[in-house]
Design an enzyme around this catalytic site. Structure first.
Site, PDB file in Angstrom:
ATOM      1  CB  ILE A  61      -0.946   0.100   1.241  1.00 58.29           C
ATOM      2  CG1 ILE A  61      -1.676  -1.133   1.306  1.00 58.29           C
ATOM      3  CG2 ILE A  61      -1.864   1.369   0.952  1.00 58.29           C
ATOM      4  CD1 ILE A  61      -2.706  -1.278   2.340  1.00 58.29           C
ATOM      5  N   PRO A  62       1.453   1.581  -1.126  1.00 62.66           N
ATOM      6  CG  PRO A  62       2.141   1.798  -3.498  1.00 62.66           C
ATOM      7  CD  PRO A  62       1.198   0.767  -2.495  1.00 62.66           C
ATOM      8  CG  HIS A  63       0.961   5.655   2.412  1.00 65.49           C
ATOM      9  ND1 HIS A  63       1.314   3.998   2.547  1.00 65.49           N
ATOM     10  CD2 HIS A  63       1.543   6.059   3.508  1.00 65.49           C
ATOM     11  CE1 HIS A  63       1.718   3.895   3.686  1.00 65.49           C
ATOM     12  NE2 HIS A  63       2.154   5.023   4.286  1.00 65.49           N
ATOM     13  N   GLY A  64       2.346   8.501   0.420  1.00 62.51           N
ATOM     14  CA  GLY A  64       2.956   9.613   0.630  1.00 62.51           C
ATOM     15  C   GLY A  64       3.885   9.673   2.000  1.00 62.51           C
TER      16      GLY A  64
END
Length: 142
Positions: A61-64
């Site tokens: 779950i890539p995110h900033g």
């Protein structure tokens, strides 16, 4: 949480040489849907350098990072199916990559809904082998 995901934010049958390519594609889907600016994609890649966004159960779950909130225009997610998997490190293969952008504190609610849907191995299997985008929408409940 309506409007968080639609069929334009779903990519089926993808393959990637590495996790950076997968994260970049997730970010590009978020940007093209108007959820984030292009700069947010860089923050997603930076996050992966700080700590892995691999969540277990073949899900990433890539995110900033902290401070990237200004690059989020509105809350949204992008889902990428990687049937053959993409490595997120030793013994960490992701078959499903979900890029997220949560505006005004929605980040945790989005993560919770994804985690609840994906804690069941059967749901990861369904996402990995989905033939139609509506199947992805059904599993995730967005």
């Amino acid at each position: 949480m309506s409007g968080i995901l639609n069929e334009n934010g779903i990519l089926l049958g993808a393959s990637f040489a590495n996790q950076s390519d997968a994260i970049r594609q997730a970010g590009n889907l978020l940007a093209s849907a108007g959820y984030v600016t292009e700069k947010y994609v860089d923050y997603m890649l930076e996050r992966e350098q700080v700590t892995s966004t691999f969540m277990g159960n073949n899900l990433a779950i890539p995110h900033g990072i902290n401070g990237s909130e200004a690059e989020i225009l509105r809350s949204g997610i992008a889902v990428i199916q990687v049937p053959e998997g993409v490595s997120f490190g030793e013994d960490k293969t992701a078959y499903v990559v979900v890029g997220i952008a949560g505006k005004d504190g929605a980040h945790l609610d989005i993560l919770t809904q994804i985690a609840l849907a994906c804690m069941e191995e059967d749901n990861i299997h369904r996402l990995r082998y989905a033939k139609q985008k509506h199947e992805v929408l059904s599993v995730l409940g967005f």
